[in-house]
Enzyme design. Structure first.
Site, PDB file in Angstrom:
ATOM      1  N   GLU A  93       3.910   5.241   5.154  1.00  0.00           N
ATOM      2  CA  GLU A  93       2.767   4.325   5.173  1.00  0.00           C
ATOM      3  C   GLU A  93       1.601   4.913   4.404  1.00  0.00           C
ATOM      4  O   GLU A  93       1.489   6.134   4.270  1.00  0.00           O
ATOM      5  CB  GLU A  93       2.320   4.094   6.633  1.00  0.00           C
ATOM      6  CG  GLU A  93       2.575   2.705   7.151  1.00  0.00           C
ATOM      7  CD  GLU A  93       1.720   1.603   6.515  1.00  0.00           C
ATOM      8  OE1 GLU A  93       1.343   1.710   5.340  1.00  0.00           O
ATOM      9  OE2 GLU A  93       1.440   0.616   7.217  1.00  0.00           O
ATOM     10  N   ASP A  94       0.739   4.046   3.924  1.00  0.00           N
ATOM     11  CA  ASP A  94      -0.446   4.527   3.217  1.00  0.00           C
ATOM     12  C   ASP A  94      -1.501   5.044   4.199  1.00  0.00           C
ATOM     13  O   ASP A  94      -2.063   6.115   4.023  1.00  0.00           O
ATOM     14  CB  ASP A  94      -1.033   3.419   2.326  1.00  0.00           C
ATOM     15  CG  ASP A  94      -1.202   2.082   3.046  1.00  0.00           C
ATOM     16  OD1 ASP A  94      -0.861   1.974   4.245  1.00  0.00           O
ATOM     17  OD2 ASP A  94      -1.677   1.121   2.406  1.00  0.00           O
ATOM     18  N   LYS A 105      -6.755   7.613  10.235  1.00  0.00           N
ATOM     19  CA  LYS A 105      -8.123   7.544  10.767  1.00  0.00           C
ATOM     20  C   LYS A 105      -7.999   7.571  12.288  1.00  0.00           C
ATOM     21  O   LYS A 105      -8.014   6.515  12.929  1.00  0.00           O
ATOM     22  CB  LYS A 105      -8.784   6.218  10.365  1.00  0.00           C
ATOM     23  CG  LYS A 105      -9.094   6.036   8.896  1.00  0.00           C
ATOM     24  CD  LYS A 105      -9.798   4.675   8.739  1.00  0.00           C
ATOM     25  CE  LYS A 105      -9.935   4.238   7.318  1.00  0.00           C
ATOM     26  NZ  LYS A 105     -10.358   2.826   7.215  1.00  0.00           N
ATOM     27  N   GLY A 128       0.786  -1.229   0.000  1.00  0.00           N
ATOM     28  CA  GLY A 128       0.000   0.000   0.000  1.00  0.00           C
ATOM     29  C   GLY A 128       0.821   1.283   0.000  1.00  0.00           C
ATOM     30  O   GLY A 128       0.443   2.272  -0.615  1.00  0.00           O
ATOM     31  N   ARG A 160      -5.726  -0.280  -6.279  1.00  0.00           N
ATOM     32  CA  ARG A 160      -4.495   0.369  -5.799  1.00  0.00           C
ATOM     33  C   ARG A 160      -4.050   1.461  -6.771  1.00  0.00           C
ATOM     34  O   ARG A 160      -3.415   2.439  -6.374  1.00  0.00           O
ATOM     35  CB  ARG A 160      -3.356  -0.648  -5.680  1.00  0.00           C
ATOM     36  CG  ARG A 160      -3.522  -1.652  -4.552  1.00  0.00           C
ATOM     37  CD  ARG A 160      -2.210  -2.412  -4.364  1.00  0.00           C
ATOM     38  NE  ARG A 160      -2.367  -3.625  -3.593  1.00  0.00           N
ATOM     39  CZ  ARG A 160      -2.384  -3.678  -2.254  1.00  0.00           C
ATOM     40  NH1 ARG A 160      -2.271  -2.572  -1.540  1.00  0.00           N
ATOM     41  NH2 ARG A 160      -2.510  -4.829  -1.631  1.00  0.00           N
TER      42      ARG A 160
HETATM   43  P1  IMP Z   1      -3.826  -1.035  11.282  1.00  0.00           P
HETATM   44  O1  IMP Z   1      -2.868  -2.044  11.827  1.00  0.00           O
HETATM   45  O2  IMP Z   1      -5.236  -1.268  11.749  1.00  0.00           O
HETATM   46  O3  IMP Z   1      -3.416   0.404  11.491  1.00  0.00           O
HETATM   47  O4  IMP Z   1      -3.941  -1.356   9.751  1.00  0.00           O
HETATM   48  C1  IMP Z   1      -3.298  -0.692   8.808  1.00  0.00           C
HETATM   49  C2  IMP Z   1      -3.409  -1.435   7.486  1.00  0.00           C
HETATM   50  O5  IMP Z   1      -4.776  -1.848   7.208  1.00  0.00           O
HETATM   51  C3  IMP Z   1      -3.050  -0.475   6.388  1.00  0.00           C
HETATM   52  O6  IMP Z   1      -1.671  -0.482   6.132  1.00  0.00           O
HETATM   53  C4  IMP Z   1      -3.888  -0.994   5.233  1.00  0.00           C
HETATM   54  O7  IMP Z   1      -3.198  -2.017   4.574  1.00  0.00           O
HETATM   55  C5  IMP Z   1      -5.131  -1.563   5.883  1.00  0.00           C
HETATM   56  N1  IMP Z   1      -6.249  -0.586   5.884  1.00  0.00           N
HETATM   57  C6  IMP Z   1      -6.741   0.093   6.943  1.00  0.00           C
HETATM   58  N2  IMP Z   1      -7.742   0.912   6.579  1.00  0.00           N
HETATM   59  C7  IMP Z   1      -7.897   0.738   5.249  1.00  0.00           C
HETATM   60  C8  IMP Z   1      -8.774   1.345   4.270  1.00  0.00           C
HETATM   61  O8  IMP Z   1      -9.634   2.195   4.532  1.00  0.00           O
HETATM   62  N3  IMP Z   1      -8.607   0.910   2.982  1.00  0.00           N
HETATM   63  C9  IMP Z   1      -7.681  -0.022   2.622  1.00  0.00           C
HETATM   64  N4  IMP Z   1      -6.825  -0.583   3.496  1.00  0.00           N
HETATM   65  C10 IMP Z   1      -6.940  -0.211   4.806  1.00  0.00           C
HETATM   66 MG    MG Z   2      -0.201  -0.486   4.795  1.00  0.00          MG
END
Ligand code: IMP
Ligand code: MG
Length: 176
Positions: free
Chosen positions: A97-98, A129, A42, A164
């Site tokens: 990071e994305d 978020k 991502g 993507r």
């Molecule tokens: P975390 O560990 O919950 O912060 O997850 C982060 C990862 O979840 C990101 O690097 C994305 O790969 C995926 N992710 C979280 N939210 C989204 C979204 O709204 N769209 C697509 N991928 C998401």
């Molecule tokens: Mg990611």
């Protein structure tokens, strides 16, 4: 069936913001080099665009992590499926990071990377978020946009590996 995607952040908005982030990073790292870590898959689109907007020397390395867990929420147990090629010792490291959602993936990754003794370790994310955060040890140094709790696609972010390549950030209509 074809998903209908509405635009949350246009290509122009995203490009403009990445340019601003590049300027901020260049100012903060004046006289140094940035070792930019791209978190695949991502983060790839964002990391490459950001790298183009940084005016101090940049080296790039890539890692791929997958978080064990079902569906769209991560468990926080991260498996490194592709590790970095270079050591981090003494480097000024910036993670690109994305998106940061719960923060679990980054929380785990930061702990792993700290043990490799970088001179500094900072975090840059295109999207955040904040309402979804469940960890308290993830400090974001550079944020592109804070967005509401919606599942977004584009600019590296996927829905079942699709979308993507969209040049903007979109929301799939009907998805929550
Ligand atoms: P975390 O560990 O919950 O912060 O997850 C982060 C990862 O979840 C990101 O690097 C994305 O790969 C995926 N992710 C979280 N939210 C989204 C979204 O709204 N769209 C697509 N991928 C998401
Ligand atoms: Mg990611």
């Amino acid at each position: 069936m074809k998903d209908k995607i509405s635009v949350l952040l246009s290509e122009e908005e995203v490009d403009r913001r990445i340019r601003e982030l590049g300027e901020a990073v260049s100012r903060d790292y004046a006289g140094k080099s940035v070792h930019l870590i791209c978190v695949l898959k991502g983060g790839a689109f964002f990391a490459c665009e950001l790298a183009k907007r940084i005016t101090v020397p940049v080296s790039l390395d890539f890692m791929s992590v997958s978080s064990y867990g079902a569906g769209t929420s991560s468990s926080g147990v991260v498996r490194i499926s592709k590790d970095l090629d270079e050591p981090l010792e003494g480097k000024d490291v910036l993670i690109a990071e994305d998106i940061i959602d719960s923060g679990r993936t980054l929380s785990y990754l930061i702990e792993i990377l700290k043990k490799r003794n970088p001179a500094s370790l900072r975090l840059c994310t295109l999207l955040d978020k904040p309402d979804r955060r469940v960890v308290d040890n993830v400090t974001v140094d550079y944020t592109g946009f804070e967005i509401p709790d919606k599942f977004v696609v584009g600019y590296g972010l996927d829905y079942a590996q699709k979308y993507r390549n969209l040049p903007y950030i979109g929301v799939i209509e009907g998805e929550e």
